[in-house]
Design a protein around this motif. Sequence first.
Motif, PDB file in Angstrom:
ATOM      1  N   SER A   2       0.901  -1.131  -0.026  1.00  0.00           N
ATOM      2  CA  SER A   2       0.074   0.002   0.110  1.00  0.00           C
ATOM      3  C   SER A   2       0.891   1.330   0.078  1.00  0.00           C
ATOM      4  CB  SER A   2      -1.158  -0.058   1.427  1.00  0.00           C
ATOM      5  OG  SER A   2      -0.244  -0.145   2.509  1.00  0.00           O
ATOM      6  N   THR A   3       1.606   1.420  -1.148  1.00  0.00           N
ATOM      7  CA  THR A   3       2.184   2.762  -1.206  1.00  0.00           C
ATOM      8  C   THR A   3       1.419   3.911  -1.419  1.00  0.00           C
ATOM      9  OG1 THR A   3       2.480   2.597  -3.496  1.00  0.00           O
ATOM     10  CG2 THR A   3       4.351   1.394  -2.263  1.00  0.00           C
ATOM     11  N   VAL A   4       1.965   5.109  -0.830  1.00  0.00           N
ATOM     12  CA  VAL A   4       1.460   6.342  -0.755  1.00  0.00           C
ATOM     13  C   VAL A   4       1.974   7.377  -1.600  1.00  0.00           C
ATOM     14  CG1 VAL A   4       0.696   8.267   0.609  1.00  0.00           C
ATOM     15  CG2 VAL A   4       0.769   6.187   1.843  1.00  0.00           C
ATOM     16  N   VAL A   5       1.322   7.688  -2.841  1.00  0.00           N
ATOM     17  CA  VAL A   5       1.985   8.502  -3.688  1.00  0.00           C
ATOM     18  C   VAL A   5       1.704   9.966  -3.705  1.00  0.00           C
ATOM     19  CG1 VAL A   5       2.415   8.681  -6.480  1.00  0.00           C
ATOM     20  CG2 VAL A   5       1.748   6.427  -5.514  1.00  0.00           C
ATOM     21  N   GLN A   6       2.548  10.748  -3.433  1.00  0.00           N
ATOM     22  CA  GLN A   6       2.661  12.091  -3.351  1.00  0.00           C
ATOM     23  C   GLN A   6       2.616  12.751  -4.647  1.00  0.00           C
ATOM     24  OE1 GLN A   6       3.021  14.162  -0.496  1.00  0.00           O
ATOM     25  NE2 GLN A   6       2.428  12.181   0.737  1.00  0.00           N
ATOM     26  N   ASN A   7       3.456  12.409  -5.616  1.00  0.00           N
ATOM     27  CA  ASN A   7       3.544  12.863  -7.062  1.00  0.00           C
ATOM     28  C   ASN A   7       4.317  11.645  -7.646  1.00  0.00           C
ATOM     29  OD1 ASN A   7       6.369  13.620  -7.235  1.00  0.00           O
ATOM     30  ND2 ASN A   7       5.741  15.464  -6.222  1.00  0.00           N
ATOM     31  N   GLU A   8       4.556  12.053  -8.845  1.00  0.00           N
ATOM     32  CA  GLU A   8       5.275  10.717  -9.545  1.00  0.00           C
ATOM     33  C   GLU A   8       6.757  10.657  -9.174  1.00  0.00           C
ATOM     34  OE1 GLU A   8       5.233  11.892 -13.669  1.00  0.00           O
ATOM     35  OE2 GLU A   8       3.173  11.585 -14.042  1.00  0.00           O
ATOM     36  N   GLU A   9       7.391  11.608  -8.599  1.00  0.00           N
ATOM     37  CA  GLU A   9       8.810  11.532  -8.200  1.00  0.00           C
ATOM     38  C   GLU A   9       8.822  11.206  -6.803  1.00  0.00           C
ATOM     39  OE1 GLU A   9      10.673  15.044  -9.180  1.00  0.00           O
ATOM     40  OE2 GLU A   9      10.637  14.555 -11.400  1.00  0.00           O
ATOM     41  N   ALA A  34      18.841   6.910  -0.100  1.00  0.00           N
ATOM     42  CA  ALA A  34      18.318   7.733  -1.234  1.00  0.00           C
ATOM     43  C   ALA A  34      18.821   7.099  -2.500  1.00  0.00           C
ATOM     44  CB  ALA A  34      18.534   9.335  -1.173  1.00  0.00           C
ATOM     45  N   GLY A  35      18.202   6.959  -3.534  1.00  0.00           N
ATOM     46  CA  GLY A  35      18.791   6.168  -4.904  1.00  0.00           C
ATOM     47  C   GLY A  35      18.822   4.961  -5.153  1.00  0.00           C
ATOM     48  N   ARG A  58      13.707  13.381  -0.773  1.00  0.00           N
ATOM     49  CA  ARG A  58      12.372  14.197  -0.370  1.00  0.00           C
ATOM     50  C   ARG A  58      11.597  13.078   0.139  1.00  0.00           C
ATOM     51  NH1 ARG A  58       9.598  18.170  -3.777  1.00  0.00           N
ATOM     52  NH2 ARG A  58       9.027  16.515  -4.876  1.00  0.00           N
ATOM     53  N   ALA A  59      11.084  12.049  -0.499  1.00  0.00           N
ATOM     54  CA  ALA A  59      10.369  11.054  -0.173  1.00  0.00           C
ATOM     55  C   ALA A  59      10.721  10.211   1.082  1.00  0.00           C
ATOM     56  CB  ALA A  59       9.933   9.933  -1.185  1.00  0.00           C
ATOM     57  N   LEU A  60      12.129   9.991   1.194  1.00  0.00           N
ATOM     58  CA  LEU A  60      12.698   9.367   2.086  1.00  0.00           C
ATOM     59  C   LEU A  60      12.781  10.090   3.596  1.00  0.00           C
ATOM     60  CD1 LEU A  60      13.973   6.796   3.254  1.00  0.00           C
ATOM     61  CD2 LEU A  60      16.348   7.717   2.469  1.00  0.00           C
ATOM     62  N   GLN A  61      12.741  11.301   3.415  1.00  0.00           N
ATOM     63  CA  GLN A  61      12.633  12.225   4.542  1.00  0.00           C
ATOM     64  C   GLN A  61      11.367  12.530   5.302  1.00  0.00           C
ATOM     65  OE1 GLN A  61      13.360  16.432   3.738  1.00  0.00           O
ATOM     66  NE2 GLN A  61      14.049  16.720   6.022  1.00  0.00           N
ATOM     67  N   MET A  63       9.068   9.735   4.908  1.00  0.00           N
ATOM     68  CA  MET A  63       8.959   8.630   5.630  1.00  0.00           C
ATOM     69  C   MET A  63       9.496   8.508   6.941  1.00  0.00           C
ATOM     70  SD  MET A  63       9.690   6.341   2.077  1.00  0.00           S
ATOM     71  CE  MET A  63      10.113   4.752   3.119  1.00  0.00           C
ATOM     72  N   LEU A  64      10.740   9.009   6.997  1.00  0.00           N
ATOM     73  CA  LEU A  64      11.344   8.941   8.417  1.00  0.00           C
ATOM     74  C   LEU A  64      10.748   9.754   9.378  1.00  0.00           C
ATOM     75  CD1 LEU A  64      15.228   8.666   7.013  1.00  0.00           C
ATOM     76  CD2 LEU A  64      13.775   6.831   8.069  1.00  0.00           C
ATOM     77  N   TYR A  65      10.360  11.071   9.005  1.00  0.00           N
ATOM     78  CA  TYR A  65       9.898  12.160   9.715  1.00  0.00           C
ATOM     79  C   TYR A  65       8.473  11.641  10.195  1.00  0.00           C
ATOM     80  CZ  TYR A  65      13.744  15.393   8.798  1.00  0.00           C
ATOM     81  OH  TYR A  65      14.876  16.082   8.700  1.00  0.00           O
ATOM     82  N   ALA A  66       7.797  10.860   9.495  1.00  0.00           N
ATOM     83  CA  ALA A  66       6.579  10.417  10.096  1.00  0.00           C
ATOM     84  C   ALA A  66       6.705   9.596  11.400  1.00  0.00           C
ATOM     85  CB  ALA A  66       5.618   9.516   8.644  1.00  0.00           C
ATOM     86  N   ILE A  67       7.831   9.059  11.499  1.00  0.00           N
ATOM     87  CA  ILE A  67       7.793   8.114  12.499  1.00  0.00           C
ATOM     88  C   ILE A  67       8.835   8.582  13.698  1.00  0.00           C
ATOM     89  CG2 ILE A  67       7.113   6.085  11.464  1.00  0.00           C
ATOM     90  CD1 ILE A  67      10.211   5.113  11.699  1.00  0.00           C
ATOM     91  N   LEU A  68       9.771   9.549  13.384  1.00  0.00           N
ATOM     92  CA  LEU A  68      10.919   9.775  14.390  1.00  0.00           C
ATOM     93  C   LEU A  68      10.343  11.124  15.185  1.00  0.00           C
ATOM     94  CD1 LEU A  68      14.290  10.172  12.025  1.00  0.00           C
ATOM     95  CD2 LEU A  68      13.523   8.493  13.720  1.00  0.00           C
ATOM     96  N   PRO A  69      10.990  11.041  16.634  1.00  0.00           N
ATOM     97  CA  PRO A  69      10.702  12.229  17.247  1.00  0.00           C
ATOM     98  C   PRO A  69      11.598  13.221  17.102  1.00  0.00           C
ATOM     99  CG  PRO A  69      11.721  10.370  18.583  1.00  0.00           C
ATOM    100  CD  PRO A  69      11.333   9.761  17.211  1.00  0.00           C
ATOM    101  N   GLN A  70      11.494  14.458  17.609  1.00  0.00           N
ATOM    102  CA  GLN A  70      11.880  15.703  17.042  1.00  0.00           C
ATOM    103  C   GLN A  70      13.494  15.524  17.316  1.00  0.00           C
ATOM    104  OE1 GLN A  70      10.858  18.329  15.385  1.00  0.00           O
ATOM    105  NE2 GLN A  70      12.884  19.179  15.657  1.00  0.00           N
TER     106      GLN A  70
END
Length: 83
Positions: A2-9, A34-35, A58-61, A63-70
Amino acid sequence: MSTVVQNEEDIQVPIPELLGVLLDLEGSDLHLTAGVPPVVRVNGELQQVERYPRMNPRALQGMLYAILPQKLRERFEQELELD
């Protein structure tokens, strides 16, 4: 899958989904870089999980920020890696 697509990239895969794949493969580590597609360590060997796309920064960031504390976000921004 179930991937979430923000835009094509900007394809983001939920981290819990990737951890589920890691468990299914009986792996010990999940590597996100990345890459390249996600990579898992199984029996000491690194294997790309080809059914997922290459991660762009940007996508990787996101994904990580969605689960990381500040505090961990700040460390990641300073060191550009996180274990």
